[in-house]
Enzyme design. Structure first.
Site, PDB file in Angstrom:
ATOM      1  NE  ARG A  44      -1.821 -72.729  81.349  1.00 38.06           N
ATOM      2  CZ  ARG A  44      -1.821 -72.301  82.615  1.00 38.06           C
ATOM      3  NH1 ARG A  44      -2.322 -73.071  83.566  1.00 38.06           N
ATOM      4  NH2 ARG A  44      -1.321 -71.113  82.935  1.00 38.06           N
ATOM      5  CE  LYS A 134     -12.348 -71.398  68.770  1.00 41.16           C
ATOM      6  NZ  LYS A 134     -12.326 -72.667  69.530  1.00 41.16           N
ATOM      7  CE  LYS A 217     -13.604 -75.676  65.790  1.00 43.24           C
ATOM      8  NZ  LYS A 217     -12.269 -75.668  66.378  1.00 43.24           N
TER       9      LYS A 217
HETATM   10  P1  13P Z   1     -13.698 -79.737  70.294  1.00 39.29           P
HETATM   11  O1  13P Z   1     -13.246 -80.393  69.016  1.00 39.29           O
HETATM   12  O2  13P Z   1     -13.134 -80.357  71.530  1.00 39.29           O
HETATM   13  O3  13P Z   1     -15.176 -79.526  70.326  1.00 39.29           O
HETATM   14  O4  13P Z   1     -13.031 -78.293  70.299  1.00 39.29           O
HETATM   15  C1  13P Z   1     -13.063 -77.542  69.163  1.00 39.29           C
HETATM   16  C2  13P Z   1     -13.103 -76.114  69.485  1.00 39.29           C
HETATM   17  O5  13P Z   1     -12.271 -75.368  69.038  1.00 39.29           O
HETATM   18  C3  13P Z   1     -14.185 -75.618  70.333  1.00 39.29           C
HETATM   19  O6  13P Z   1     -14.248 -74.232  70.246  1.00 39.29           O
END
Ligand code: 13P
Length: 335
Positions: A44, A134, A217
């Site tokens: 990872r 986030k 987002k």
């Molecule tokens: P994806 O762009 O693969 O949807 O992932 C973004 C993300 O941070 C999901 O929480």
């Protein structure tokens, strides 16, 4: 200008976007299983370190969202991962929610957990070098969903999370993801996403979150992946812009879309059109996970020692999306 506003603007300056490399160990294991690589902490780290030391980090990637495991790891030259990211001119960020669990009272829906003990965890992440964070709320669409309960409770959690994050001078990414899974039309997605985002801002304001110091987002407005309703990329861009114009307060400096299961090219093309038609003051960029990493992961899985080759694939995707974030992408650049 506030410090938080500065951080948000810097992450998204000049077409830069965010690399969402915050897959939990379970999700990363699924991704690695998909390309037949054993999911060990070393593997990872190796894949992620390869991306984080790519040359496109400097001109394309303003921020990287990490998972708890990665923010504590060290590279082969004993560099701490957040230090490597900062050295590349990007900002380290961290996913702080602890995942979406079944919502009591509406068991087909999810509520994101992680508020207990969050203040203490944030203190530690800040010390480890995080500049932003986030939290993802997740909503599914059907005739009855998302329910009022799911819209309300996830918005409440996103707002409490954001207020705590700003106490530590970090920028919260507010991610309400309305999923693409299902038979719903783009019109359904538009209506439900608008409702979800409006409720999030109602709660963010109630919790006294500084809107100049967040990044939203969201998902783009798409028809469900099993829908008969097919719409053009132009329509996706126009509906997405209309939804955000109607639902997002003008103080918010930037919007960074998730890719949500779109193919790499689709995610780039839609972002490009959104920026072509963008008649708002919002920066419209990307915070992609799969749509930035898929090809690089596939290449790497077959050529694990080929760091340069893997970086070349990643650099291309990052560059294409940074062009799209300025409305300067075109299909012929893909070859
Ligand atoms: P994806 O762009 O693969 O949807 O992932 C973004 C993300 O941070 C999901 O929480």
């Amino acid at each position: 200008m506030s410090e938080l506003n500065n951080i948000a603007l810097k992450i998204l300056e000049k077409g830069k976007g965010i690399l969402a490399a915050d897959e939990s160990t379970a999700t990363m294991t699924k991704r690695l299983d998909g390309v037949s690589v054993p999911s060990t902490p070393e593997n990872r780290l190796l894949f992620r370190e390869t991306l984080f030391s790519s040359s496109s980090m400097k001109e394309c990637i303003g921020g990287v969202i990490l998972y708890d495991e990665t923010i504590r790891q060290e590279t082969s030259n004993k560099n701490k991962i957040p230090e490597l990211i900062s050295k590349m001119g990007s900002a380290p960020g961290i996913k702080v929610d602890t995942g979406a669990k079944i919502l009591a009272g509406s068991p087909d829906e999810k509520i994101t957990e992680g508020l207990d003990g969050l203040r203490e965890r944030l203190k530690e992440y800040y010390k480890l070098g995080a500049k932003f964070t986030k939290w993802r709320g997740v909503y599914n669409i059907s005739k009855d969903y998302p329910s009022k309960l799911s819209i309300q409770s996830n918005a409440h959690a996103l707002a409490r999370y954001s207020a705590l994050v700003q106490e530590y001078n970090m920028v919260p990414i507010v991610e309400p993801e309305v999923l693409m899974d299902g038979e719903h039309s783009a019109k359904d997605c538009f209506q439900k996403t608008s409702k979800v985002i409006k409720k999030c801002f109602e709660e963010l304001i109630l919790h006294k979150v500084d809107l100049k110091g967040i990044i939203l987002k969201p998902n783009m407005i798409l028809a469900g992946n099993k829908s008969k309703d097919k719409i053009s990329n132009e329509e996706v861009a126009k509906l997405t812009l209309k939804c955000l114009k109607d639902s997002v307060p003008s103080e918010v400096p930037g919007i960074a879309f998730l890719s949500g299961g779109q193919s790499e090219i689709e995610a780039t093309e839609n972002l490009n059109l959104i920026n072509k038609y963008n008649d708002t003051n919002f920066i419209m960029s990307y915070s992609y996970g799969r749509a930035l990493q898929q090809s690089a992961l596939k290449f790497w899985s077959k050529n694990i020692d080929d760091i340069n080759g893997t970086q070349k694939v990643f650099n291309h995707r990052a560059k294409m999306n940074t062009l799209a974030a300025q409305g300067k992408w075109s299909k012929d650049l893909e070859n």
